[in-house]
Design an enzyme around this catalytic site. Structure first.
Site, short mmCIF file in Angstrom:
data_model
loop_
_atom_site.label_atom_id
_atom_site.label_comp_id
_atom_site.label_asym_id
_atom_site.label_seq_id
_atom_site.Cartn_x
_atom_site.Cartn_y
_atom_site.Cartn_z
N HIS A 61 0.89 -1.20 0.11
CA HIS A 61 0.00 0.01 0.15
C HIS A 61 0.89 1.14 0.00
CE1 HIS A 61 -4.24 -1.44 0.60
NE2 HIS A 61 -3.58 -2.43 0.88
N PRO A 62 0.44 2.17 -0.65
CA PRO A 62 1.19 3.42 -0.77
C PRO A 62 0.97 4.25 0.67
CG PRO A 62 -0.89 3.70 -1.87
CD PRO A 62 -0.73 2.42 -1.48
N SER A 78 -6.05 3.54 -6.00
CA SER A 78 -5.60 4.20 -4.84
C SER A 78 -5.65 5.90 -5.17
CB SER A 78 -4.17 3.95 -4.52
OG SER A 78 -3.87 2.54 -3.99
N GLU A 81 -9.31 6.85 -4.51
CA GLU A 81 -9.57 6.99 -3.15
C GLU A 81 -9.06 8.03 -2.36
OE1 GLU A 81 -9.82 1.93 -3.48
OE2 GLU A 81 -8.15 3.01 -2.32
#
Length: 161
Positions: A61-62, A78, A81
């Site tokens: 995940h970033p 992402s 989001e």
């Protein structure tokens, strides 16, 4: 849907972790293509993964409003989001706060802060960040896993009935 098509369609639901989709379809080759059924199969595969594999999913995940976002290297999911929470429109001071929290959190836990941002604003996210950074390692690991499962559900709900 055959295995290759399933992995192609759902392999990114768990960030950069297509092995989850592969294990889900292997365990349930006749899976009904509803958000609930696919999420259930994928969560079962995720929960059955080793600790190291789960940690790998978390690390995929970033950072929120981090370097990948600035460089434009987020996955489309992402990016959408984070934008929905206003993380693409931070002031310089807000960005500095997120960067400091990202660095402290990753240093403390060994993976980025993960939260399902849908329906949250930047202030909500910062408050959660500040509350969770005080958690012990096991509590935060479990919280992050639950957030990953929630993100997967939200992504699948957007794709399937």
């Amino acid at each position: 849907m055959d295995k290759t098509a399933f992995i192609a369609r759902f392999g990114g639901i768990f960030e950069h972790s297509p092995f989850i989709a592969e294990r889900a379809i292997d365990a349930h080759p006749d899976l009904s293509l509803t958000a609930e059924a696919v999420h259930g199969a994928m969560v079962a595969a995720f929960r059955a993964a080793s600790h190291a594999e789960k940690l790998g999913v978390l690390r995929a995940h970033p950072d929120l409003a981090g370097r990948l976002a600035i460089a434009g290297d987020l996955t489309e999911d992402s990016k959408a989001e984070q934008a929905s929470a206003g993380l693409d429109r931070l002031t310089a001071d807000e960005h500095a706060r997120f960067t400091a929290l990202n660095d402290a959190y990753t240093s403390r836990f060994g993976f980025p802060f993960i939260i399902a941002v849908k329906g949250l604003g930047k202030d909500d996210i910062l408050a959660a960040f500040e509350a969770r950074i005080g958690n012990d390692a096991d509590t935060e690991f479990q919280t992050a896993l639950a957030q990953v499962e929630k993100i997967a559900r939200l992504r699948l709900t957007a794709l399937l009935p």
